[in-house]
Design a protein around this motif. Structure first.
Motif, PDB file in Angstrom:
ATOM      1  N   UNK A  93      65.695 -53.349  37.243  1.00 31.64           N
ATOM      2  CA  UNK A  93      65.377 -53.766  35.865  1.00 31.64           C
ATOM      3  C   UNK A  93      66.195 -53.039  34.801  1.00 31.64           C
ATOM      4  N   UNK A  94      67.243 -52.326  35.199  1.00 28.15           N
ATOM      5  CA  UNK A  94      68.118 -51.632  34.254  1.00 28.15           C
ATOM      6  C   UNK A  94      69.528 -52.208  34.356  1.00 28.15           C
ATOM      7  N   UNK A  95      70.259 -52.170  33.251  1.00 30.69           N
ATOM      8  CA  UNK A  95      71.623 -52.679  33.211  1.00 30.69           C
ATOM      9  C   UNK A  95      72.667 -51.625  33.588  1.00 30.69           C
ATOM     10  N   UNK A  96      72.368 -50.340  33.343  1.00 27.80           N
ATOM     11  CA  UNK A  96      73.371 -49.298  33.553  1.00 27.80           C
ATOM     12  C   UNK A  96      72.826 -48.157  34.404  1.00 27.80           C
ATOM     13  N   UNK A  97      73.745 -47.333  34.857  1.00 31.40           N
ATOM     14  CA  UNK A  97      73.374 -46.132  35.608  1.00 31.40           C
ATOM     15  C   UNK A  97      72.996 -44.975  34.690  1.00 31.40           C
ATOM     16  N   UNK A  98      73.150 -45.150  33.391  1.00 26.37           N
ATOM     17  CA  UNK A  98      72.897 -44.050  32.455  1.00 26.37           C
ATOM     18  C   UNK A  98      71.470 -43.533  32.502  1.00 26.37           C
ATOM     19  N   UNK A  99      70.504 -44.374  32.869  1.00 19.59           N
ATOM     20  CA  UNK A  99      69.106 -43.948  32.914  1.00 19.59           C
ATOM     21  C   UNK A  99      68.664 -43.542  34.321  1.00 19.59           C
ATOM     22  N   UNK A 100      69.531 -43.685  35.313  1.00 23.03           N
ATOM     23  CA  UNK A 100      69.216 -43.335  36.703  1.00 23.03           C
ATOM     24  C   UNK A 100      69.641 -41.897  36.986  1.00 23.03           C
ATOM     25  N   UNK A 101      69.323 -41.428  38.188  1.00 22.37           N
ATOM     26  CA  UNK A 101      69.804 -40.114  38.615  1.00 22.37           C
ATOM     27  C   UNK A 101      71.326 -40.111  38.553  1.00 22.37           C
TER      28      UNK A 101
END
Length: 140
Positions: A93-101
């Motif tokens: 449900x996210x567009x980018x890796x910026x909010x992931x580990x």
């Protein structure tokens, strides 16, 4: 099918980190569903960043995964080495890796030489994700 291969770069001088260059590379077009596989795109390191190191790696999709976490590896084909010890992930449900580990760069395999071939490998596709781009930053 589905590989676009466009890129752009932005150079900047940073008093803390020295010279850096960021490459944004469109790997898979926006209407193509993400699938696993090695070498979704392979690009060549230009002479102006030969001898530099990979210092950051992120990715984005243009349609989010409804479940599952897309995982992307950056691989130096020429040196036969994965450049990330922890792959890039994009949460469902996210567009980018910026909010992931955060991806972790393997400092033993982060260097690039002029003419090295670098591959973007998709190790996990997620469900229904479409389009893929990577944002790679190299530093001197």
């Amino acid at each position: 099918a589905g590989s676009a291969g466009s890129s752009s770069d932005v150079s900047k001088a940073d008093h803390t980190h020295g010279l850096e260059r960021t490459f944004q590379i469109k790997v898979i077009d926006d209407t193509t569903t993400l699938t696993t596989g090695d070498g979704k795109i392979i690009f060549c390191i230009p002479s102006d960043i030969g001898g530099w190191n990979l210092v950051d790696a992120d990715a984005f999709v243009t349609t989010v995964s409804s479940s599952g976490t897309p995982m992307i590896q950056i691989r130096n084909v020429t040196q036969t080495a994965d450049m990330l010890s922890t792959r890039i992930t994009i949460d469902a449900s996210e567009f980018t890796s910026y909010t992931a580990a955060a991806a972790v760069i393997d400092t033993g395999n982060d260097d690039v030489a002029t003419g090295d071939l670098i591959a973007v490998d998709v190790d996990v596709a997620g469900t229904g994700a479409k389009g893929l781009g990577v944002i790679l930053r190299f530093g001197a």
